[in-house]
Design a protein around this motif. Structure first.
Motif, PDB file in Angstrom:
ATOM      1  N   ARG A  78       0.831  -1.205   0.000  1.00 27.96           N
ATOM      2  CA  ARG A  78       0.000   0.000   0.000  1.00 27.96           C
ATOM      3  C   ARG A  78       0.866   1.256   0.000  1.00 27.96           C
ATOM      4  NH1 ARG A  78      -5.458  -0.936   1.848  1.00 27.96           N
ATOM      5  NH2 ARG A  78      -5.631   1.155   2.736  1.00 27.96           N
ATOM      6  N   SER A  79       1.766   1.371   0.982  1.00 23.96           N
ATOM      7  CA  SER A  79       2.616   2.552   1.076  1.00 23.96           C
ATOM      8  C   SER A  79       3.663   2.326   2.150  1.00 23.96           C
ATOM      9  CB  SER A  79       1.787   3.804   1.420  1.00 23.96           C
ATOM     10  OG  SER A  79       1.222   3.700   2.715  1.00 23.96           O
ATOM     11  N   GLY A  80       4.649   3.221   2.161  1.00 22.45           N
ATOM     12  CA  GLY A  80       5.693   3.145   3.167  1.00 22.45           C
ATOM     13  C   GLY A  80       6.322   4.501   3.396  1.00 22.45           C
ATOM     14  N   GLY A 123      -5.438   9.721   0.940  1.00 21.41           N
ATOM     15  CA  GLY A 123      -6.148   8.578   0.389  1.00 21.41           C
ATOM     16  C   GLY A 123      -5.865   7.357   1.251  1.00 21.41           C
ATOM     17  N   THR A 124      -5.385   6.298   0.628  1.00 22.91           N
ATOM     18  CA  THR A 124      -5.037   5.097   1.386  1.00 22.91           C
ATOM     19  C   THR A 124      -3.557   5.023   1.726  1.00 22.91           C
ATOM     20  OG1 THR A 124      -4.673   3.801  -0.636  1.00 22.91           O
ATOM     21  CG2 THR A 124      -6.908   3.788   0.297  1.00 22.91           C
ATOM     22  N   ALA A 125      -2.757   5.986   1.261  1.00 23.83           N
ATOM     23  CA  ALA A 125      -1.314   5.958   1.467  1.00 23.83           C
ATOM     24  C   ALA A 125      -0.924   6.785   2.684  1.00 23.83           C
ATOM     25  CB  ALA A 125      -0.595   6.490   0.236  1.00 23.83           C
ATOM     26  N   LEU A 348      11.636   2.355   9.216  1.00 25.29           N
ATOM     27  CA  LEU A 348      10.647   2.220   8.159  1.00 25.29           C
ATOM     28  C   LEU A 348       9.275   1.944   8.749  1.00 25.29           C
ATOM     29  CD1 LEU A 348      12.521  -0.111   5.624  1.00 25.29           C
ATOM     30  CD2 LEU A 348      12.581   2.391   5.783  1.00 25.29           C
ATOM     31  N   LEU A 349       8.256   2.513   8.154  1.00 25.55           N
ATOM     32  CA  LEU A 349       6.868   2.203   8.458  1.00 25.55           C
ATOM     33  C   LEU A 349       6.233   1.757   7.154  1.00 25.55           C
ATOM     34  CD1 LEU A 349       4.929   2.336  10.945  1.00 25.55           C
ATOM     35  CD2 LEU A 349       4.121   4.511  10.039  1.00 25.55           C
ATOM     36  N   LEU A 350       5.805   0.495   7.090  1.00 22.82           N
ATOM     37  CA  LEU A 350       5.292  -0.101   5.861  1.00 22.82           C
ATOM     38  C   LEU A 350       3.874  -0.597   6.072  1.00 22.82           C
ATOM     39  CD1 LEU A 350       8.377  -2.361   5.004  1.00 22.82           C
ATOM     40  CD2 LEU A 350       7.954  -0.023   4.186  1.00 22.82           C
ATOM     41  N   GLN A 351       3.047  -0.487   5.045  1.00 24.02           N
ATOM     42  CA  GLN A 351       1.695  -1.041   5.113  1.00 24.02           C
ATOM     43  C   GLN A 351       1.398  -1.896   3.884  1.00 24.02           C
ATOM     44  OE1 GLN A 351      -1.229   2.041   5.977  1.00 24.02           O
ATOM     45  NE2 GLN A 351      -0.939   1.741   8.169  1.00 24.02           N
TER      46      GLN A 351
END
Length: 356
Positions: A78-80, A123-125, A348-351
């Protein structure tokens, strides 16, 4: 153990034998070896409550070599974000828990600090972090736990409403915080733990905590996983604390992976975040799915890998995982990395979206 080199000193000496580019990638995934001297470990401890600025740089592609790829095993990227802060105590993130919307977060560093704030979305990011605050974890006496010998290594986190549990690896203790009594300023009370948990390895001990909520099998149980505490067959030791059937069980260890965190999904699926490191192959990250109904005292549980990544993707020393369900019904996994307060590593923060 003090005769062995620390992670940082080991990496420092090894740097002479690597090119700067190759080493920077390998060093992002430092092996967990013997503990450095205590003064180095509390160097970045949060001394007092503080608000701080956290800068966020987007990670548009999880695999830079193939920017069109978004699917990785059972996960969709999704995003990071790459997170940095001028606050010297920011980093070392080893556990994270989100609210039901995936916005407010509670995290811990492995040097005895709380971090709270809000994830900002476009949005979703994920777009950044707002309202970030830090505070020291307090002990029962109301003093920072870093003042106690070896009590600074806060590695695991779980919560049930206002009750928050933090696992301390070096001393293999669990502290319970009642956030109705001051939030991150509450005092932590040690809870009784099995004698075998207290005997876990000094720096491979308590690494992940999961609290089983009402409505699930084993409701009320606190599940504690070791990083690399092994049973007689070489499997990873875990414990059921409290609840209807307390006891010890094991997670089958394969390919020399160690446990770094775990999360129980609303669906009842238990996900275990694992990692391993080699100077020849670098870092490997894996998420395994464990059938929750298989967990019982004396059991050896196992399950398939849903996700795997290495330094070809945007990973680092991933140590925390949590999940939330969106209004659209998507299960989103959030992963956070521990940068070891090293200039060669990243927070890092990842989804990812879990694909059913």
């Amino acid at each position: 153990m003090s005769t062995h080199p620390s992670r940082r000193s080991f990496l420092g000496h090894a740097a002479a034998g690597f090119s700067s580019l190759a080493f920077s990638r390998l060093a992002q995934a430092q092996a967990t070896t013997e503990p450095p001297p205590r003064p180095l470990q509390v160097e970045h401890a949060v001394a007092e409550p503080v608000s701080l600025e956290v800068n966020a740089r987007p990670i548009p592609n999880f695999e830079p070599r193939d920017r069109s790829r978004t699917r990785f095993g059972s996960l969709d990227y999704r995003s990071g974000l790459v997170l940095t802060s001028p606050f010297r105590g920011f980093g070392g993130l080893s556990g994270i828990r989100l609210d039901a919307k995936g916005e407010r977060f509670l995290a811990i560093s492995d040097q005895g600090g709380w971090f709270t704030g809000r994830i900002r979305y476009s949005g979703t990011a994920m777009a950044g972090l707002d309202e970030v605050e830090a505070a020291p974890l307090l002990g029962a006496e109301g003093r920072p736990i870093t003042e106690k010998r070896m009590w600074w290594d806060s590695e695991s986190l779980t919560r049930d409403g206002n009750l928050v549990y933090v696992g301390l690896e070096r001393v293999n203790q669990i502290l319970r915080y009642d956030f109705s009594k001051g939030g991150i300023h509450a005092r932590g009370e040690p809870i009784p733990v099995p004698p075998a948990l207290r005997k876990l390895p000094h720096n491979k001990g308590l690494e992940a905590l999961v609290l089983v909520p009402k409505g699930q099998p084993l409701a009320g149980s606190l599940i504690a996983f070791s990083e690399r505490g092994l049973d007689a067959d070489g499997n990873l030791v875990a414990f059921l604390i409290g609840g209807p059937t307390p006891g010890q069980f094991s997670v089958r260890r394969t390919e020399k992976f160690d446990i770094s965190d775990a999360v129980l999904l609303p669906s009842g699926e238990l996900l275990i975040l694992e990692r391993k490191f080699s100077w020849f192959t670098g870092i490997d990250i894996r998420i395994r799915s464990i059938p929750f109904k298989s967990i019982a005292p004396g059991a050896v549980v196992d399950g398939p890998a849903l996700f795997r990544a290495d330094l070809g993707q945007e990973v680092d020393n991933m140590e925390g995982i949590d999940a939330h369900v969106t209004a659209e019904g998507e299960t989103v996994l959030t992963l956070v990395s521990d940068d070891n307060f090293s200039m060669l590593q990243r927070t890092l923060l990842l989804q990812f979206t879990l694909v059913e």
